[in-house]
Write an enzyme that holds these catalytic residues in place. Structure first.
Site, short mmCIF file in Angstrom:
data_model
loop_
_atom_site.label_atom_id
_atom_site.label_comp_id
_atom_site.label_asym_id
_atom_site.label_seq_id
_atom_site.Cartn_x
_atom_site.Cartn_y
_atom_site.Cartn_z
N ALA A 132 0.79 -1.26 -0.29
CA ALA A 132 -0.15 -0.13 0.24
C ALA A 132 0.84 1.24 0.67
CB ALA A 132 -0.88 -0.07 1.13
N ALA A 142 3.88 3.86 -2.13
CA ALA A 142 3.25 4.74 -3.14
C ALA A 142 2.85 4.38 -4.22
CB ALA A 142 4.84 5.57 -3.58
N VAL A 143 3.99 2.99 -4.93
CA VAL A 143 3.60 3.05 -6.47
C VAL A 143 1.61 1.81 -6.48
CG1 VAL A 143 3.69 1.11 -8.30
CG2 VAL A 143 5.15 2.77 -7.00
N GLY A 144 1.96 1.66 -4.70
CA GLY A 144 0.69 0.27 -4.90
C GLY A 144 -0.35 1.27 -4.72
N ASP A 151 -1.09 -5.09 3.25
CA ASP A 151 0.21 -4.50 3.28
C ASP A 151 0.44 -5.30 4.61
OD1 ASP A 151 1.72 -1.84 1.99
OD2 ASP A 151 1.88 -2.63 4.48
N ARG A 172 13.95 1.84 -4.86
CA ARG A 172 15.86 2.55 -4.25
C ARG A 172 16.19 3.46 -3.66
NH1 ARG A 172 17.95 3.14 -10.69
NH2 ARG A 172 16.13 4.29 -11.57
N ARG A 202 18.34 -0.58 -9.35
CA ARG A 202 16.79 -1.58 -9.12
C ARG A 202 18.09 -3.15 -8.62
NH1 ARG A 202 16.33 1.88 -13.58
NH2 ARG A 202 13.72 2.96 -13.21
N SER A 226 7.47 -4.68 -8.10
CA SER A 226 8.33 -5.09 -7.44
C SER A 226 10.49 -4.97 -8.34
CB SER A 226 8.94 -6.14 -5.86
OG SER A 226 7.36 -5.64 -6.12
N ASN A 227 11.02 -4.00 -7.33
CA ASN A 227 12.93 -4.62 -8.58
C ASN A 227 13.18 -5.29 -8.03
OD1 ASN A 227 12.13 -2.85 -11.08
ND2 ASN A 227 11.66 -0.80 -10.02
N ASP A 253 8.55 2.70 -18.75
CA ASP A 253 10.25 2.85 -19.53
C ASP A 253 9.06 3.91 -20.99
OD1 ASP A 253 11.29 2.59 -17.69
OD2 ASP A 253 11.86 0.53 -18.10
N ARG A 283 7.70 7.16 -20.49
CA ARG A 283 8.78 8.66 -20.24
C ARG A 283 9.45 8.44 -21.67
NH1 ARG A 283 11.06 5.43 -14.37
NH2 ARG A 283 9.43 6.54 -13.11
N HIS A 313 14.45 -3.49 -17.37
CA HIS A 313 13.98 -2.60 -16.36
C HIS A 313 15.59 -1.75 -15.70
CE1 HIS A 313 11.62 -0.14 -14.68
NE2 HIS A 313 11.52 0.48 -13.95
#
Ligand code: NAI
Length: 308
Positions: free
Chosen positions: A8, A10-12, A32, A82, A88, A119-120, A148, A151, A175
């Protein structure tokens, strides 16, 4: 259509918000490990429903996977992001353990779920989910190329001072800052190759800026980005949930495609109700093939750090 988002953070939370705003899912469960965190994010998001005009029901859960039962799609964003200066790949130790546990818990309650790995290091985490769950390859999708590519389009539009909606372009490969392969020769503005508008040097600069897109934001924000990653995940979820048959570059297990084997790496795929419905073979120049090969070597090296 029930969607689970694990993590839960930032990205989630961002992807849950975009999914809800687009209003195609009946239910989004955010889960989470941090006590009360997912419940709090879900409640906050639900209190935007009357303002943003959606009916998607969002609930939160502290690590109770029974709440995720019978999900059609699950997104894994749990893990650490990161910090400035980190790659990553440096996240692998902690994130591999988390991704392995999370994917098996998800499958216990949703045996038919389609998993999107965020997830990285994402390509290696996608590979890990393949190796540890044994799911068919169409049901495991790594999200990186969609972000990507967004971007890349942003940088192309900026360089040509053109509206982003006029731009098409794709980034394939791993990635990672070094592994991304922005396909400059395929990029277009209103179907015209961008090389008609930009010099080779400018195009190379656009490609270079695209590859460090995540690192640039990490430097500015002090942690990794969330709006564009969340939007990219929601676009993949929507393509599957609404059976859109849309093409996105996604990390998928290759078995000979693009001359590669036993590796998850970004290539164009068609997404529909079955997850990855087709890997699309697009012609690459010799230079692009060489970059893809180099990128694959980097991903394979990171995969070697996994304890399988
Ligand atoms: P964050 O730190 O804001 O959120 C991660 C959340 O995962 C935290 O709330 C944490 O409590 C939770 N978590 C940790 N272990 C868990 C477990 N075992 N079960 C359930 N939840 C758990 O991090 P952020 O910024 O949301 O990034 C998440 C991941 O996504 C990072 O690995 C990051 O590198 C990656 N990422 C990938 C992108 C891509 O294009 N593939 C783009 C952006 C981020």
């Amino acid at each position: 259509m029930k969607v689970t988002v694990v993590g839960a953070g930032a990205v989630g939370a961002s992807c849950a918000e975009y999914i809800a705003i687009k209003d195609f899912a009946s239910e989004v469960v955010i889960l989470d490990i941090k006590e009360g965190y997912a419940e709090g994010k879900a409640m906050d998001l639900m209190q935007t429903a009357s303002l943003n005009g959606f009916d998607t029901k969002i609930t939160g859960s502290t690590n109770d996977y029974s709440k995720t039962a019978d999900s059609h799609i699950a997104v894994i964003t749990s893990g650490i992001p990161r910090k400035p200066g980190m790659t990553r790949e440096e996240l692998i130790g902690i994130n591999a353990g988390i991704v392995k546990t999370v994917s098996s818990s998800l499958l216990e309650h949703s045996p038919n779920v389609i998993i999107i790995v965020v997830s990285n290091p994402m390509d290696t985490m996608t590979y890990l989910v393949h190796k540890t769950t044994g799911l068919p390859k169409n049901r495991i999708i790594g999200m990186g190329g969609a972000l990507d590519s967004a971007r890349f389009k942003y940088r192309l539009a900026e360089a040509m001072e053109a509206p982003i909606s006029d731009i098409d372009g794709m980034v394939i490969g791993g990635h990672s800052d070094k592994g991304m392969v922005p396909l400059t020769s395929h990029a277009t503005r209103n179907s015209i190759r961008v090389s008609e508008f930009l010099s080779d040097e400018r195009l190379e600069q656009v490609a270079a800026d695209t590859k460090v897109g995540g690192a640039t934001l990490t430097g500015l924000l002090g942690t990794s980005a969330w709006y564009a990653p969340g939007a990219a995940v929601s676009a993949l979820v929507q393509a599957i949930a609404c059976d859109q048959k849309k093409m996105f570059p996604c990390s998928t297990m290759l078995e000979g495609e693009y001359g590669l084997n036993d590796i998850c790496i970004g290539v164009p795929v068609i997404l529909g109700k079955n997850g990855i419905e087709k890997i699309v073979d697009i012609p690459l120049s010799d230079a692009e093939k060489a970059k893809m090969q180099e990128s694959a070597e980097g991903v394979t090296k990171t995969n070697g750090l996994l304890e399988l």
